[in-house]
Write a protein that holds these residues in place. Sequence first.
Motif, mmCIF file in Angstrom:
data_model
loop_
_atom_site.group_PDB
_atom_site.id
_atom_site.type_symbol
_atom_site.label_atom_id
_atom_site.label_comp_id
_atom_site.label_asym_id
_atom_site.label_seq_id
_atom_site.Cartn_x
_atom_site.Cartn_y
_atom_site.Cartn_z
ATOM 1 N N GLU A 129 0.816 -1.215 0.000
ATOM 2 C CA GLU A 129 0.000 0.000 0.000
ATOM 3 C C GLU A 129 0.846 1.259 0.000
ATOM 4 O O GLU A 129 0.470 2.272 -0.579
ATOM 5 C CB GLU A 129 -0.936 0.003 1.214
ATOM 6 C CG GLU A 129 -2.078 -0.976 1.088
ATOM 7 C CD GLU A 129 -3.052 -0.870 2.249
ATOM 8 O OE1 GLU A 129 -3.084 0.165 2.926
ATOM 9 O OE2 GLU A 129 -3.794 -1.847 2.453
ATOM 10 N N SER A 130 2.012 1.210 0.656
ATOM 11 C CA SER A 130 2.839 2.416 0.774
ATOM 12 C C SER A 130 4.052 2.414 -0.141
ATOM 13 O O SER A 130 4.882 3.309 -0.070
ATOM 14 C CB SER A 130 3.310 2.579 2.224
ATOM 15 O OG SER A 130 4.103 1.473 2.590
ATOM 16 N N GLY A 131 4.181 1.419 -1.003
ATOM 17 C CA GLY A 131 5.339 1.357 -1.894
ATOM 18 C C GLY A 131 5.584 -0.052 -2.346
ATOM 19 O O GLY A 131 4.744 -0.667 -2.987
ATOM 20 N N CYS A 132 6.748 -0.608 -1.972
ATOM 21 C CA CYS A 132 7.054 -1.979 -2.344
ATOM 22 C C CYS A 132 8.130 -2.563 -1.439
ATOM 23 O O CYS A 132 8.883 -1.844 -0.800
ATOM 24 C CB CYS A 132 7.461 -2.075 -3.812
ATOM 25 S SG CYS A 132 8.643 -0.882 -4.370
ATOM 26 N N VAL A 133 8.175 -3.875 -1.411
ATOM 27 C CA VAL A 133 9.229 -4.591 -0.713
ATOM 28 C C VAL A 133 10.153 -5.148 -1.784
ATOM 29 O O VAL A 133 9.726 -5.901 -2.660
ATOM 30 C CB VAL A 133 8.664 -5.738 0.158
ATOM 31 C CG1 VAL A 133 9.800 -6.537 0.771
ATOM 32 C CG2 VAL A 133 7.756 -5.185 1.236
ATOM 33 N N PHE A 134 11.419 -4.750 -1.714
ATOM 34 C CA PHE A 134 12.431 -5.191 -2.662
ATOM 35 C C PHE A 134 13.269 -6.281 -1.998
ATOM 36 O O PHE A 134 13.711 -6.128 -0.860
ATOM 37 C CB PHE A 134 13.329 -4.020 -3.068
ATOM 38 C CG PHE A 134 14.488 -4.416 -3.930
ATOM 39 C CD1 PHE A 134 14.288 -4.779 -5.242
ATOM 40 C CD2 PHE A 134 15.777 -4.431 -3.419
ATOM 41 C CE1 PHE A 134 15.355 -5.149 -6.047
ATOM 42 C CE2 PHE A 134 16.853 -4.797 -4.208
ATOM 43 C CZ PHE A 134 16.644 -5.159 -5.533
ATOM 44 N N THR A 135 13.471 -7.386 -2.712
ATOM 45 C CA THR A 135 14.272 -8.490 -2.199
ATOM 46 C C THR A 135 15.401 -8.799 -3.172
ATOM 47 O O THR A 135 15.185 -8.895 -4.374
ATOM 48 C CB THR A 135 13.398 -9.750 -1.987
ATOM 49 O OG1 THR A 135 12.346 -9.415 -1.071
ATOM 50 C CG2 THR A 135 14.217 -10.898 -1.427
ATOM 51 N N HIS A 136 16.592 -8.929 -2.611
ATOM 52 C CA HIS A 136 17.816 -9.224 -3.353
ATOM 53 C C HIS A 136 18.308 -10.586 -2.853
ATOM 54 O O HIS A 136 18.548 -10.755 -1.664
ATOM 55 C CB HIS A 136 18.821 -8.118 -3.031
ATOM 56 C CG HIS A 136 20.162 -8.261 -3.666
ATOM 57 N ND1 HIS A 136 21.092 -7.266 -3.591
ATOM 58 C CD2 HIS A 136 20.746 -9.246 -4.365
ATOM 59 C CE1 HIS A 136 22.195 -7.627 -4.214
ATOM 60 N NE2 HIS A 136 22.007 -8.837 -4.695
ATOM 61 N N ILE A 137 18.423 -11.552 -3.759
ATOM 62 C CA ILE A 137 18.866 -12.898 -3.417
ATOM 63 C C ILE A 137 20.085 -13.245 -4.265
ATOM 64 O O ILE A 137 20.089 -13.004 -5.471
ATOM 65 C CB ILE A 137 17.757 -13.944 -3.678
ATOM 66 C CG1 ILE A 137 16.493 -13.596 -2.899
ATOM 67 C CG2 ILE A 137 18.252 -15.354 -3.335
ATOM 68 C CD1 ILE A 137 15.280 -14.416 -3.305
ATOM 69 N N GLU A 138 21.106 -13.803 -3.620
ATOM 70 C CA GLU A 138 22.265 -14.313 -4.345
ATOM 71 C C GLU A 138 22.513 -15.739 -3.895
ATOM 72 O O GLU A 138 22.572 -16.015 -2.702
ATOM 73 C CB GLU A 138 23.496 -13.438 -4.107
ATOM 74 C CG GLU A 138 23.329 -12.038 -4.663
ATOM 75 C CD GLU A 138 24.615 -11.246 -4.780
ATOM 76 O OE1 GLU A 138 25.706 -11.856 -4.794
ATOM 77 O OE2 GLU A 138 24.515 -10.013 -4.863
ATOM 78 N N SER A 139 22.632 -16.654 -4.871
ATOM 79 C CA SER A 139 22.879 -18.074 -4.591
ATOM 80 C C SER A 139 24.142 -18.503 -5.316
ATOM 81 O O SER A 139 24.399 -18.073 -6.440
ATOM 82 C CB SER A 139 21.706 -18.923 -5.065
ATOM 83 O OG SER A 139 20.516 -18.543 -4.414
ATOM 84 N N PHE A 140 24.894 -19.387 -4.649
ATOM 85 C CA PHE A 140 26.187 -19.816 -5.183
ATOM 86 C C PHE A 140 26.326 -21.325 -5.069
ATOM 87 O O PHE A 140 26.021 -21.899 -4.030
ATOM 88 C CB PHE A 140 27.328 -19.151 -4.393
ATOM 89 C CG PHE A 140 27.234 -17.664 -4.348
ATOM 90 C CD1 PHE A 140 27.808 -16.887 -5.336
ATOM 91 C CD2 PHE A 140 26.544 -17.032 -3.321
ATOM 92 C CE1 PHE A 140 27.713 -15.512 -5.293
ATOM 93 C CE2 PHE A 140 26.447 -15.655 -3.270
ATOM 94 C CZ PHE A 140 27.032 -14.886 -4.269
ATOM 95 N N GLY A 141 26.797 -21.953 -6.150
ATOM 96 C CA GLY A 141 27.100 -23.373 -6.116
ATOM 97 C C GLY A 141 26.097 -24.228 -6.854
ATOM 98 O O GLY A 141 25.191 -23.740 -7.518
#
Length: 159
Positions: free
Chosen positions: A99-111
């Motif tokens: 409602e007030s904007g957004c939720v940003f998610t950053h994911i990094e996976s290795f292997g």
Amino acid sequence: MITLKDSVTINTTLEKLYNWLINLDENFVKWHPNYVKFEKLTGSMDVGDWIYFEENVNGTIYKIKGKITRKEINKNGFRVDFKTNSGLGHITFMAEATESGCVFTHIESFGLETPIIGNIINFIIFRVLVRKKANWDLISQDMKEDNVNLKRILETGQY
């Protein structure tokens, strides 16, 4: 496989966040003082396009080349996935509208995810061959700083 994840709530529109991210050729080096270079090697940020970027995180140089493997957007959110040339690194940027904007998610996976053999290969790669670059605490801290910087940039316009 090692997976690192960080999220932040940003008071901006989903469209503004998405447009900022798909224009990383203009925004990447402004995002964080550690970021050195970003190139769209095949001209765009669409599925199948190749990109290259460089970072200097506490003296460790990361030179990453890979391709966009997924790109989805709708009124509720977006997701952009990137896979490194070696196939051992995956980066995901995603956002959900609130409602007030957004939720940003950053994911990094290795292997590798393959049971048993993947664990052995991951050990050899990350504990022996590229031990200095496989500093998960350093990478996680960099991701958190990215999110704090992105929030400031999009909410205040200050780089």
